[in-house]
Write a protein that holds these residues in place. Structure first.
Motif, PDB file in Angstrom:
ATOM      1  N   GLY A  11       9.840  11.057 -10.036  1.00 27.77           N
ATOM      2  CA  GLY A  11       9.986  11.151 -11.488  1.00 27.77           C
ATOM      3  C   GLY A  11       8.691  11.334 -12.257  1.00 27.77           C
ATOM      4  N   GLU A  12       7.533  11.344 -11.564  1.00 28.07           N
ATOM      5  CA  GLU A  12       6.279  11.447 -12.319  1.00 28.07           C
ATOM      6  C   GLU A  12       6.110  12.823 -12.963  1.00 28.07           C
ATOM      7  OE1 GLU A  12       3.974  10.849  -8.584  1.00 28.07           O
ATOM      8  OE2 GLU A  12       2.597  12.290  -9.453  1.00 28.07           O
ATOM      9  N   CYS A  13       6.870  13.826 -12.496  1.00 34.15           N
ATOM     10  CA  CYS A  13       6.776  15.176 -13.082  1.00 34.15           C
ATOM     11  C   CYS A  13       7.915  15.439 -14.073  1.00 34.15           C
ATOM     12  CB  CYS A  13       6.816  16.233 -11.984  1.00 34.15           C
ATOM     13  SG  CYS A  13       5.479  16.113 -10.805  1.00 34.15           S
ATOM     14  N   ILE A  16       0.860  -1.200   0.000  1.00 36.60           N
ATOM     15  CA  ILE A  16       0.000   0.000   0.000  1.00 36.60           C
ATOM     16  C   ILE A  16       0.888   1.239   0.000  1.00 36.60           C
ATOM     17  CG2 ILE A  16      -1.784   1.271   1.259  1.00 36.60           C
ATOM     18  CD1 ILE A  16      -2.456  -1.430   2.674  1.00 36.60           C
ATOM     19  N   LYS A  17       0.514   2.218  -0.838  1.00 37.93           N
ATOM     20  CA  LYS A  17       1.207   3.512  -0.815  1.00 37.93           C
ATOM     21  C   LYS A  17       0.307   4.554  -0.197  1.00 37.93           C
ATOM     22  CE  LYS A  17       2.227   6.102  -4.508  1.00 37.93           C
ATOM     23  NZ  LYS A  17       2.796   6.196  -5.862  1.00 37.93           N
ATOM     24  N   ILE A  18       0.857   5.258   0.787  1.00 34.05           N
ATOM     25  CA  ILE A  18       0.070   6.218   1.562  1.00 34.05           C
ATOM     26  C   ILE A  18       0.538   7.640   1.248  1.00 34.05           C
ATOM     27  CG2 ILE A  18      -0.219   4.489   3.352  1.00 34.05           C
ATOM     28  CD1 ILE A  18       1.836   5.792   5.015  1.00 34.05           C
ATOM     29  N   LYS A  19      -0.346   8.586   1.491  1.00 36.49           N
ATOM     30  CA  LYS A  19      -0.062   9.979   1.152  1.00 36.49           C
ATOM     31  C   LYS A  19       0.406  10.762   2.378  1.00 36.49           C
ATOM     32  CE  LYS A  19      -0.759   9.878  -3.174  1.00 36.49           C
ATOM     33  NZ  LYS A  19      -0.008  10.528  -4.250  1.00 36.49           N
ATOM     34  N   LEU A  20       1.319  11.677   2.134  1.00 33.05           N
ATOM     35  CA  LEU A  20       1.879  12.531   3.183  1.00 33.05           C
ATOM     36  C   LEU A  20       1.859  13.980   2.712  1.00 33.05           C
ATOM     37  CD1 LEU A  20       5.229  10.632   3.937  1.00 33.05           C
ATOM     38  CD2 LEU A  20       3.105  10.476   5.262  1.00 33.05           C
ATOM     39  N   PRO A  26       6.842   2.412 -13.012  1.00 29.90           N
ATOM     40  CA  PRO A  26       6.090   3.544 -13.567  1.00 29.90           C
ATOM     41  C   PRO A  26       5.043   4.119 -12.623  1.00 29.90           C
ATOM     42  CG  PRO A  26       5.407   1.483 -14.594  1.00 29.90           C
ATOM     43  CD  PRO A  26       6.609   1.167 -13.747  1.00 29.90           C
ATOM     44  N   HIS A  27       4.872   5.430 -12.716  1.00 34.12           N
ATOM     45  CA  HIS A  27       3.736   6.095 -12.090  1.00 34.12           C
ATOM     46  C   HIS A  27       2.500   5.810 -12.946  1.00 34.12           C
ATOM     47  CE1 HIS A  27       1.042   9.709 -11.804  1.00 34.12           C
ATOM     48  NE2 HIS A  27       1.223   9.474 -10.521  1.00 34.12           N
ATOM     49  N   VAL A  28       1.395   5.401 -12.317  1.00 34.92           N
ATOM     50  CA  VAL A  28       0.182   5.044 -13.060  1.00 34.92           C
ATOM     51  C   VAL A  28      -1.019   5.636 -12.338  1.00 34.92           C
ATOM     52  CG1 VAL A  28      -1.124   3.182 -14.143  1.00 34.92           C
ATOM     53  CG2 VAL A  28       1.263   2.798 -13.516  1.00 34.92           C
ATOM     54  N   PHE A  67      10.300   6.553  -0.169  1.00 37.39           N
ATOM     55  CA  PHE A  67       9.824   7.900   0.146  1.00 37.39           C
ATOM     56  C   PHE A  67       9.756   8.628  -1.197  1.00 37.39           C
ATOM     57  CE2 PHE A  67      10.877  11.849   3.016  1.00 37.39           C
ATOM     58  CZ  PHE A  67       9.622  12.365   2.760  1.00 37.39           C
ATOM     59  N   GLU A  68       8.505   8.834  -1.666  1.00 36.36           N
ATOM     60  CA  GLU A  68       8.280   9.326  -3.033  1.00 36.36           C
ATOM     61  C   GLU A  68       8.076  10.839  -3.057  1.00 36.36           C
ATOM     62  OE1 GLU A  68       5.434   6.992  -5.166  1.00 36.36           O
ATOM     63  OE2 GLU A  68       4.664   8.682  -6.310  1.00 36.36           O
ATOM     64  N   GLU A  69       8.677  11.483  -4.036  1.00 35.45           N
ATOM     65  CA  GLU A  69       8.592  12.940  -4.216  1.00 35.45           C
ATOM     66  C   GLU A  69       8.661  13.689  -2.888  1.00 35.45           C
ATOM     67  OE1 GLU A  69       5.221  13.679  -7.141  1.00 35.45           O
ATOM     68  OE2 GLU A  69       6.955  14.638  -8.057  1.00 35.45           O
ATOM     69  N   PRO A  70       9.770  13.517  -2.157  1.00 33.76           N
ATOM     70  CA  PRO A  70       9.887  14.227  -0.880  1.00 33.76           C
ATOM     71  C   PRO A  70       9.987  15.735  -1.068  1.00 33.76           C
ATOM     72  CG  PRO A  70      11.956  13.126  -1.438  1.00 33.76           C
ATOM     73  CD  PRO A  70      10.936  12.662  -2.436  1.00 33.76           C
ATOM     74  N   ALA A 101       5.444   5.572   0.887  1.00 35.63           N
ATOM     75  CA  ALA A 101       4.867   6.861   1.254  1.00 35.63           C
ATOM     76  C   ALA A 101       5.215   7.901   0.200  1.00 35.63           C
ATOM     77  CB  ALA A 101       5.369   7.302   2.622  1.00 35.63           C
ATOM     78  N   ASP A 102       4.242   8.801  -0.068  1.00 38.61           N
ATOM     79  CA  ASP A 102       4.338   9.757  -1.175  1.00 38.61           C
ATOM     80  C   ASP A 102       3.929  11.145  -0.679  1.00 38.61           C
ATOM     81  OD1 ASP A 102       4.225  11.147  -3.529  1.00 38.61           O
ATOM     82  OD2 ASP A 102       2.687   9.895  -4.478  1.00 38.61           O
ATOM     83  N   ALA A 103       4.873  12.090  -0.738  1.00 40.44           N
ATOM     84  CA  ALA A 103       4.591  13.444  -0.241  1.00 40.44           C
ATOM     85  C   ALA A 103       4.130  14.385  -1.349  1.00 40.44           C
ATOM     86  CB  ALA A 103       5.819  14.013   0.447  1.00 40.44           C
ATOM     87  N   ASN A 104       4.142  13.943  -2.613  1.00 39.24           N
ATOM     88  CA  ASN A 104       3.794  14.849  -3.726  1.00 39.24           C
ATOM     89  C   ASN A 104       4.528  16.192  -3.597  1.00 39.24           C
ATOM     90  OD1 ASN A 104       0.964  13.102  -3.413  1.00 39.24           O
ATOM     91  ND2 ASN A 104       1.602  13.450  -5.530  1.00 39.24           N
ATOM     92  N   HIS A 105       5.810  16.111  -3.383  1.00 39.60           N
ATOM     93  CA  HIS A 105       6.731  17.257  -3.258  1.00 39.60           C
ATOM     94  C   HIS A 105       6.236  18.336  -2.304  1.00 39.60           C
ATOM     95  CE1 HIS A 105       4.249  19.188  -6.414  1.00 39.60           C
ATOM     96  NE2 HIS A 105       4.488  18.169  -7.207  1.00 39.60           N
TER      97      HIS A 105
END
Ligand code: CA
Length: 396
Positions: free
Chosen positions: A254-256, A171-175, A304-306, A228-231, A202-206
């Motif tokens: 890398g999704e951006c 599971i990937k969770i949002k931060l 990949p980001h999907v 730790f994604e897009e910190p 975990a994904d912070a969406n920058h």
């Protein structure tokens, strides 16, 4: 076999009571830009361009600018078409809208080429390393009423329990929407709810600058988070490098980012352990292969980001099929050297309602379609129920 017509579909599905927040914004609707290309001998290919940004500019880039130049071109030459499109739009479109438009066109052309030969796109890309891929569920966003902490925490526990009960093993969770201390409590609750064996990312969406991301990263290390994604913002390569050097938790992002040229700096600059291009945004399957080449040269795993429609999921599955274990072992292990599929679990009828056969997990894994092209059939009538703008160039 020549391109005779190109159609674009802007599809929108309001999320209504299912709306949710990332660190950056609320999502009141899901949006996809689909591309349908028809050849003079009647083969139809589908692609998706972009991920969650505005779709109308992408449609315009296809119908008003790139598309008219493609009518009459060979339909089974996606790499050459990509290079021609990029050379044409280089002076004004090296990232963003134009690359998203080129991604949609490219994916549709791979679909056509595969269908013309009766082979899956992955075969034309050199062959599949796997016929199935383990999936991770992306969820644990923030609800509309995130200010009601007790309700948010209870809903979070129920959400992750439901994933675990459905056989999702990761599971990937949002931060990043809330202060670090409050997000740390969310991470702790999730880990305690699912137990030690479920994989968590975990994904912070920058959301953070690198000093705050460092504090959050220390929390993630305590709870066995696997990436730790897009910190930090995508432009902050120094921040990425600082975190990667200091933290034990692997750094992802890398999704951006767009095209091999963007990823040359991002991967080659040592920013990430796991790179996450979005096939529908980074340049399509043609450019995906070049980014995977860069990643393997630097010992970085491509996952990949999907986050798109069913067409985007199908393109990502073809992309995943051709990622070599990085590095090779006799028995690849998920996220050590084997990619996983991002399987968005938020409300999206464009993902779940427009294909003849929906994507479903079996034992936590997704089979990679082995039919011609992308291996899917789009239910155009079901799609049209969500379409707010349809445009075309050439004879559809
Ligand atoms: Ca993300």
């Amino acid at each position: 076999m020549r391109i005779s017509g190109i159609e674009t579909f802007v599809a929108k599905a309001p999320t209504g009571a299912n709306s949710f927040w990332s660190s950056q914004a609320v999502f009141p609707e899901r949006v996809s830009l689909l591309v349908k290309i028809t050849t003079d001998d009647g083969i139809v290919g589908w692609g998706e361009g972009g991920q969650y940004g505005p779709a109308e500019p992408v449609a315009s880039a296809i119908v008003d600018v790139l598309g008219p130049r493609l009518i009459g071109e060979a339909a089974d030459a996606p790499v050459r078409i990509w290079e021609q499109n990029y050379a044409f739009s280089r002076d004004f479109g090296r990232t963003g809208t134009y690359i998203e438009a080129m991604s949609g066109i490219d994916i549709a052309l791979w679909d056509i080429w595969g269908k013309s030969l009766g082979r899956p796109a992955y075969h034309l890309m050199g062959g599949a390393f796997r016929d199935r891929v383990m999936a991770y569920g992306t969820g644990c966003y923030y609800p509309e009423d995130f200010r009601d902490t007790d309700a948010m925490m209870q809903a979070l526990a129920e959400e992750v329990s439901a994933y675990a009960a459905a056989g999702v093993t990761a599971i990937k969770i949002k931060l990043g929407l809330l202060p670090v201390e409050q997000d740390a409590a969310r991470v702790k609750l999730i880990r305690e709810t699912v137990g030690p064996r479920v994989k968590l990312m975990a994904d912070a969406n920058h959301a953070y600058h690198s000093a705050t991301a460092m504090r959050m990263g220390r929390v993630l290390e305590q709870f066995g988070i696997l990436w730790f994604e897009e910190p930090v913002p995508p432009e902050d390569h120094d921040g990425y490098r600082r975190l990667r050097a200091a933290l034990d938790v692997p750094i992802a992002g890398g999704e951006c980012e767009f095209t091999r040229f963007g990823f040359r700096e991002f991967i080659g600059g040592g920013c990430v352990d796991i790179v996450q291009p979005d096939v529908c945004a980074c340049g399509g399957l043609s450019e995906w292969q070049k980014v995977v080449s860069l990643a393997t040269q630097h010992g970085v795993l491509a996952v990949p980001h999907v986050w798109g429609s069913g067409v985007g999921v199908a393109a990502a599955l073809q992309a995943i099929a051709v990622v070599p274990p990085t590095p090779h072992t006799a028995l690849p292990v998920d996220l050590q050297n084997e990619p996983m599929l991002e399987f968005d679990r938020t409300y999206n009828p464009l993902r779940d309602g427009i294909l003849e056969r929906n994507f479903e997990l079996k034992d936590g894994a997704m089979a990679i379609p082995d039919g011609p092209g992308l291996g899917i059939s789009v239910k155009e009538e079901a799609l049209m129920a969500h379409v707010t703008q349809k445009r075309s160039v050439g004879a559809g």
